[in-house]
Design a protein around this motif. Structure first.
Motif, PDB file in Angstrom:
ATOM      1  N   ARG A 165       0.811  -1.222   0.000  1.00  0.00           N
ATOM      2  CA  ARG A 165       0.000   0.000   0.000  1.00  0.00           C
ATOM      3  C   ARG A 165       0.843   1.271   0.000  1.00  0.00           C
ATOM      4  O   ARG A 165       0.428   2.290  -0.558  1.00  0.00           O
ATOM      5  N   GLY A 166       1.989   1.205   0.628  1.00  0.00           N
ATOM      6  CA  GLY A 166       2.846   2.396   0.646  1.00  0.00           C
ATOM      7  C   GLY A 166       3.263   2.797  -0.757  1.00  0.00           C
ATOM      8  O   GLY A 166       3.146   3.967  -1.155  1.00  0.00           O
ATOM      9  N   GLY A 167       3.757   1.824  -1.527  1.00  0.00           N
ATOM     10  CA  GLY A 167       4.135   2.117  -2.903  1.00  0.00           C
ATOM     11  C   GLY A 167       2.948   2.505  -3.762  1.00  0.00           C
ATOM     12  O   GLY A 167       3.051   3.384  -4.622  1.00  0.00           O
ATOM     13  N   TYR A 168       1.804   1.862  -3.529  1.00  0.00           N
ATOM     14  CA  TYR A 168       0.604   2.206  -4.297  1.00  0.00           C
ATOM     15  C   TYR A 168       0.193   3.650  -4.038  1.00  0.00           C
ATOM     16  O   TYR A 168      -0.145   4.388  -4.980  1.00  0.00           O
ATOM     17  N   ARG A 169       0.194   4.070  -2.776  1.00  0.00           N
ATOM     18  CA  ARG A 169      -0.188   5.453  -2.467  1.00  0.00           C
ATOM     19  C   ARG A 169       0.766   6.446  -3.110  1.00  0.00           C
ATOM     20  O   ARG A 169       0.331   7.490  -3.631  1.00  0.00           O
ATOM     21  N   ALA A 170       2.060   6.134  -3.091  1.00  0.00           N
ATOM     22  CA  ALA A 170       3.025   7.060  -3.700  1.00  0.00           C
ATOM     23  C   ALA A 170       2.787   7.197  -5.200  1.00  0.00           C
ATOM     24  O   ALA A 170       2.776   8.311  -5.751  1.00  0.00           O
ATOM     25  N   VAL A 171       2.572   6.065  -5.883  1.00  0.00           N
ATOM     26  CA  VAL A 171       2.334   6.108  -7.326  1.00  0.00           C
ATOM     27  C   VAL A 171       1.012   6.797  -7.642  1.00  0.00           C
ATOM     28  O   VAL A 171       0.926   7.620  -8.568  1.00  0.00           O
ATOM     29  N   SER A 172      -0.048   6.480  -6.884  1.00  0.00           N
ATOM     30  CA  SER A 172      -1.356   7.094  -7.156  1.00  0.00           C
ATOM     31  C   SER A 172      -1.318   8.599  -6.917  1.00  0.00           C
ATOM     32  O   SER A 172      -1.928   9.366  -7.679  1.00  0.00           O
ATOM     33  N   GLU A 173      -0.617   9.045  -5.880  1.00  0.00           N
ATOM     34  CA  GLU A 173      -0.503  10.479  -5.633  1.00  0.00           C
ATOM     35  C   GLU A 173       0.233  11.173  -6.768  1.00  0.00           C
ATOM     36  O   GLU A 173      -0.134  12.276  -7.192  1.00  0.00           O
ATOM     37  N   GLU A 174       1.268  10.526  -7.294  1.00  0.00           N
ATOM     38  CA  GLU A 174       2.013  11.123  -8.407  1.00  0.00           C
ATOM     39  C   GLU A 174       1.152  11.179  -9.666  1.00  0.00           C
ATOM     40  O   GLU A 174       1.200  12.153 -10.425  1.00  0.00           O
ATOM     41  N   ILE A 175       0.340  10.145  -9.895  1.00  0.00           N
ATOM     42  CA  ILE A 175      -0.524  10.122 -11.074  1.00  0.00           C
ATOM     43  C   ILE A 175      -1.599  11.210 -10.976  1.00  0.00           C
ATOM     44  O   ILE A 175      -1.809  11.990 -11.916  1.00  0.00           O
ATOM     45  N   THR A 176      -2.297  11.270  -9.840  1.00  0.00           N
ATOM     46  CA  THR A 176      -3.335  12.288  -9.684  1.00  0.00           C
ATOM     47  C   THR A 176      -2.747  13.695  -9.727  1.00  0.00           C
ATOM     48  O   THR A 176      -3.363  14.615 -10.270  1.00  0.00           O
ATOM     49  N   VAL A 193      -3.321  10.387 -19.478  1.00  0.00           N
ATOM     50  CA  VAL A 193      -3.293   8.924 -19.422  1.00  0.00           C
ATOM     51  C   VAL A 193      -1.914   8.415 -19.811  1.00  0.00           C
ATOM     52  O   VAL A 193      -1.360   7.499 -19.174  1.00  0.00           O
ATOM     53  N   ALA A 194      -1.347   8.999 -20.865  1.00  0.00           N
ATOM     54  CA  ALA A 194       0.018   8.608 -21.265  1.00  0.00           C
ATOM     55  C   ALA A 194       1.028   8.913 -20.163  1.00  0.00           C
ATOM     56  O   ALA A 194       1.932   8.104 -19.887  1.00  0.00           O
ATOM     57  N   ALA A 195       0.874  10.072 -19.519  1.00  0.00           N
ATOM     58  CA  ALA A 195       1.769  10.407 -18.411  1.00  0.00           C
ATOM     59  C   ALA A 195       1.614   9.426 -17.252  1.00  0.00           C
ATOM     60  O   ALA A 195       2.604   9.031 -16.619  1.00  0.00           O
ATOM     61  N   SER A 196       0.382   8.987 -16.983  1.00  0.00           N
ATOM     62  CA  SER A 196       0.145   8.014 -15.912  1.00  0.00           C
ATOM     63  C   SER A 196       0.801   6.679 -16.234  1.00  0.00           C
ATOM     64  O   SER A 196       1.399   6.034 -15.355  1.00  0.00           O
ATOM     65  N   LEU A 197       0.703   6.249 -17.485  1.00  0.00           N
ATOM     66  CA  LEU A 197       1.347   4.992 -17.888  1.00  0.00           C
ATOM     67  C   LEU A 197       2.860   5.079 -17.738  1.00  0.00           C
ATOM     68  O   LEU A 197       3.516   4.117 -17.310  1.00  0.00           O
ATOM     69  N   ILE A 198       3.424   6.237 -18.081  1.00  0.00           N
ATOM     70  CA  ILE A 198       4.878   6.407 -17.930  1.00  0.00           C
ATOM     71  C   ILE A 198       5.273   6.321 -16.457  1.00  0.00           C
ATOM     72  O   ILE A 198       6.286   5.698 -16.097  1.00  0.00           O
ATOM     73  N   ILE A 199       4.466   6.935 -15.586  1.00  0.00           N
ATOM     74  CA  ILE A 199       4.766   6.871 -14.146  1.00  0.00           C
ATOM     75  C   ILE A 199       4.698   5.428 -13.645  1.00  0.00           C
ATOM     76  O   ILE A 199       5.553   4.976 -12.878  1.00  0.00           O
ATOM     77  N   ILE A 200       3.679   4.688 -14.069  1.00  0.00           N
ATOM     78  CA  ILE A 200       3.548   3.290 -13.637  1.00  0.00           C
ATOM     79  C   ILE A 200       4.738   2.462 -14.123  1.00  0.00           C
ATOM     80  O   ILE A 200       5.292   1.640 -13.380  1.00  0.00           O
TER      81      ILE A 200
END
Length: 376
Positions: free
Chosen positions: A220-231, A357-364
């Motif tokens: 969950r820690g990594g998920y929250r960090a990635v989701s915050e960066e995407i949003t 969406v493309a930026a989110s995919l790059i972050i993931i």
């Protein structure tokens, strides 16, 4: 005493609905029930078709939800900035919504009277406008191309003959009704999107926490960090695109007022709206505005076209890199591919959301996929 030997199970009669075989010499017996497999497969296909039909029927609702969520993510950075300055979240949301709705209501209140005034002028001076058009250089040039010398009159006669056909009047009436229904549906959809945006913006934090519950606790820690960066990237992109549109609208208002373009406020609003669409929006708005400026004079239209040619270079090489590079880190080639693909799949809204969406995919890929590959 003789006893009856039991026949091996493999030699016993097999039911018609079953096919029996051995997995290997001495291995366990394998039974394949063809009817059961076919029936379950048919049910799966029917369920998939049913779900597809439901999604098709709910396409408009899904579009409203996606657009409202997109707008909520775009407004969230402003709300977060107000929160960092000791403003309660509920008050920050209220202030942001009041400002956004106030701006659009002010624009509509300014533009609608202009449209009504211009329409009234056109209706009152229709005969003069037609006579000026007939005597214009453009009509003379068209007459020289056709060779008949009466290109406009022939076009008017053809239009009159088309309108005289009752079948065509029915088609025209249906088209007008469709346009009216589309406008009414647009107002309804805008209201629904605004209400959903308000709800999503108010409950965005709880939505993020609830979504994190679906992820194992260890991740969950990594998920929250990635989701915050995407949003955050989505929000910065929305703010950046609106900033580009606002710059284009303000500069267009100033320049069009100077050159004497008709209804400069309306044309500046058109420039703002078209600038929200990436890549093709600015050039499309420039073409529309330049054509409208022909109503004033060819010189005004030429001046507008030259201005927009210069502005598009300024936007492409100065404004957009400075604003959008801070918003989303997407390579230029990927921006073009994403915008074209999004426009093909979802029209204008698809082009709007394609880049975040493309930026989110790059972050993931950078935060999840690459670290896992490097750890192997």
């Amino acid at each position: 005493m003789w006893t009856r030997r039991r026949r091996p199970r493999a030699l016993e009669e097999t039911p018609a609905a079953e096919v029996t075989g051995n997995a290997g010499s001495g291995g366990p017996e394998v039974r394949i029930r063809a009817f059961r497999i076919g029936f379950v497969g048919a049910l799966g296909v029917l369920l998939a078709l049913l779900l597809g039909a439901i999604v098709g029927q709910l396409g408009t609702v899904i579009l409203y939800v996606a657009l409202a969520l997109f707008l909520a993510l775009g407004l969230d950075p402003v709300v977060s900035w107000l929160q960092r300055h000791d403003v309660p979240r509920w008050l920050a949301i209220l202030l942001v919504f009041v400002v956004v709705i106030g701006v659009f209501v002010g624009l509509i209140a300014t533009i609608v009277p202009i449209v009504v005034e211009q329409t009234t002028i056109i209706v009152q001076d229709w005969d003069t406008i037609v006579e000026n058009v007939r005597n214009s250089d453009l009509v003379a040039w068209l007459n020289s191309l056709t060779g008949s010398g009466h290109a406009i009159q022939e076009g008017i006669d053809a239009a009159g003959a088309w309108l005289a056909d009752p079948a065509n009047l029915g088609i025209l009436g249906g088209g007008i009704l469709a346009v009216g229904a589309g406008i009414a549906g647009g107002f309804t959809g805008a209201t629904i999107v605004l209400i959903l945006t308000l709800y999503f913006l108010a409950s965005l934090d709880s939505m993020k926490r609830y979504a994190a519950r679906f992820v194992p606790a260890s991740s969950r820690g990594g998920y929250r960090a990635v989701s915050e960066e995407i949003t955050g990237s989505v929000g910065r992109y929305v703010i950046g695109q609106v900033s580009l549109g606002a710059i284009n609208g303000v500069l267009s208002l100033i320049y069009l007022s100077i050159i004497g373009a008709p209804a400069p406020i309306l044309l500046a609003f058109i420039a703002f709206l078209f600038s929200l669409v990436p890549l093709v929006g600015t050039i499309t708005g420039a073409i529309v505005i330049s054509l409208v400026c022909l109503a004033a004079s060819p010189a005004t239209a030429l001046a507008a076209a030259i201005y927009y040619l210069i502005y598009m270079q300024l936007e492409a090489y100065v404004l957009s890199p400075r604003i959008m590079t801070r918003a989303v880190a997407v390579p230029g080639a990927l921006v073009v591919i994403a915008a074209v693909a999004g426009g093909t799949l979802g029209g204008v809204l698809g082009a709007l959301v394609a880049i975040p969406v493309a930026a989110s995919l790059i972050i993931i890929i950078e935060k999840v996929v690459f670290p896992r590959q490097d750890a192997v």
